[in-house]
Write an enzyme that holds these catalytic residues in place. Sequence first.
Site, short mmCIF file in Angstrom:
data_model
loop_
_atom_site.label_atom_id
_atom_site.label_comp_id
_atom_site.label_asym_id
_atom_site.label_seq_id
_atom_site.Cartn_x
_atom_site.Cartn_y
_atom_site.Cartn_z
N TYR A 150 0.80 -1.23 0.00
CA TYR A 150 0.00 0.00 0.00
C TYR A 150 0.83 1.28 0.00
O TYR A 150 0.28 2.37 -0.11
CB TYR A 150 -0.94 0.02 1.20
CG TYR A 150 -2.15 -0.84 0.99
CD1 TYR A 150 -2.01 -2.21 0.92
CD2 TYR A 150 -3.41 -0.29 0.83
CE1 TYR A 150 -3.10 -3.03 0.71
CE2 TYR A 150 -4.50 -1.10 0.62
CZ TYR A 150 -4.35 -2.46 0.56
OH TYR A 150 -5.42 -3.25 0.36
N LYS A 220 2.24 -14.00 5.86
CA LYS A 220 2.62 -14.98 4.82
C LYS A 220 4.13 -15.16 4.86
O LYS A 220 4.82 -15.08 3.83
CB LYS A 220 2.20 -14.46 3.43
CG LYS A 220 0.85 -14.83 2.93
CD LYS A 220 0.54 -16.30 2.90
CE LYS A 220 0.99 -16.95 1.61
NZ LYS A 220 0.60 -18.37 1.55
N ASP A 310 -6.71 -6.03 4.81
CA ASP A 310 -7.78 -5.62 3.91
C ASP A 310 -8.70 -6.80 3.61
O ASP A 310 -9.93 -6.72 3.75
CB ASP A 310 -7.12 -5.09 2.62
CG ASP A 310 -8.04 -4.20 1.82
OD1 ASP A 310 -9.21 -4.03 2.23
OD2 ASP A 310 -7.61 -3.68 0.79
#
Length: 421
Positions: A150, A220, A310
Site C-alpha cells: 500500500y 505470509k 484488507d
Amino acid sequence: MPAEKISMNNGLLQVPTHPIIPFIIGDGIGPDIWQASVRVFDAAVEKAYGSERKIEWKEVLAGEKAFQETGEWLPAATLDALKEYLVSIKGPLSTPVGGGMRSLNVAMRQELDLYACVRPVRWFNKVPSPVKHPEKVDMVIFRENTEDIYAGIEYMTGTPECEKLLNFLQNEMGVKKIRFPQTSSLGIKPVSIEGTERLVRAAILYALEHKRPSVTLVHKGNIMKFTEGGFKNWGYALAVREFGDKVYTWEQWEQTKKEQNEEAANKALKVAIAEGKLLIKDVIADNFLQQILLAPQDYSVVATLNLNGDYISDALAAAVGGIGIAPGANINYLTGHAVFEATHGTAPRFANTNTMNPSSVILSGVMMLEYMGWKEAAEIIVHGLSTAIARKRVTIDFYNLMDDATLVKTSEFADEVIKQM
Ligand code: NAD
C-alpha cells in the site's frame, strides 16, 4: 461550559467535558447516515451524563462537498482541523477520478500517520449471516496502515522507471527470477521493524486492557520471509521484550518442546493461561481465512499487515452480517490522532434515499466514545442498537434477509435505537 479541544498529555488523551469533535459528513449516502447517527450520539451522551457532558460537533469539508465549495477535494483547513482536534469522525468519501490523488482516505491516513486501522468484528443477535455460528466471531483486527504494498511504490511495465528498476535488479542484484521481465510491472513491499512494532504493541496493549485471551500475528512469512516473516519475528520479539511477564508466546512453547518435550510445553501453556497471561500466536494468512470459518472462537485480537488486513476485514465483516454494520478507526496511539469511519463506501446509487443502514457509522461512534473514555455512552448505544436489531426493525439490507422483519428508513432506525437505549 465552553467547548474545548481534546489534547494529549504525557501519552494520555485529555478529554474535556465539552469536547469539539470535527466531522466529515461524507458523500453519497454519507449525509443520510451521518444525520441519523449524530442524533444517536447526542442522545446517548445526554442519557449517560445529563448536561455534564456534550459533544460540540464541528463540520469540516472533504470530498464532493469540499470540491463544490472550495474547488479542493481535501482542503488544507480540513487536515489542519483533524490535526488540531485529534479525534474526528467521517462518513464515506468518493475517490476523485483523475487529479493525481489516489484516495482521500489514504491521504488522511498518511498525513496524520494513522498507523493502526482498528476494526472490531462481532455479531449482533438476529443479524442475517451466511455462516452457521456467527456468534462465535468476536475479533478486533489491527491492520497496519502505512506500509506494505500500500505504500504505492509501483511502476508500470514499459515506463523508463520500470526499465531502470528492472536493470538494477537484473544487472546489479543478479535477479534471475522474474519470469517475463519485459512485460512485468514492478511493485515494492516495505515492511519495517518500527512499523511492525508500533502496530503489534498497540494490539497487545488493547488485548491487555480489554482482557482478551490472545493476539494472533497473521502473515505470509512462509513465502515472503523478510517482509511478512519479519513482521512475525519482530512481533514475537517485541511481545517478549516489552510485555514479558504478561504474555506467553507460541515461540516459547516451541522452545520448551525443543528443550524438553511436548508435554512440558503444553503444561507451561496451561499454567500461563491459568495465570491469565495473554497468548501470542501466529498463523499463516491463507490458513487464517479458513480458520475464521472453521474455528473463529480461537481468535480474539488479530495483528496483521496492510494487504492481509484488507482481505481479512471484509471476509470477517461478511461473516457477521456485512459492511452495513462494520465500523473502523484509524489511529496513531502516540500522537492521539484518530479518525473513526464507516468501512463501506458511498453507495452513490442510494444517495438521499434515506434507506441505507447507519449502523457502521453508529458503531464507529461507539468506538470513538470508548477511545475518549466515555464508556457509559458507548454501552448505551450498543444496547439500543442491538435491541433495535433484535426487534427486527431494520433497514433494507437486513430486511431483505430476515423473516418477519419491519422495514424502516435510515432516520427511523436511528429513532428506534434511541427509543431502545
Ligand atoms: P460501497 O461500499 O459504496 O457500496 C457497495 C454496496 O454495498 C452498495 O451498493 C450497497 O448495496 C451496499 N452498502 C454499502 N453501504 C451500505 C449501508 N450503509 N447500508 C446498506 N448497504 C450498504 O462500495 P463501492 O460501490 O465499491 O464504492 C463506491 C464509492 O465509495 C467509490 O467512490 C469508492 O472509492 C468509495 N469508497 C469509500 C470508502 C471510504 O470512504 N471509507 C471505502 C470504500 C469505498
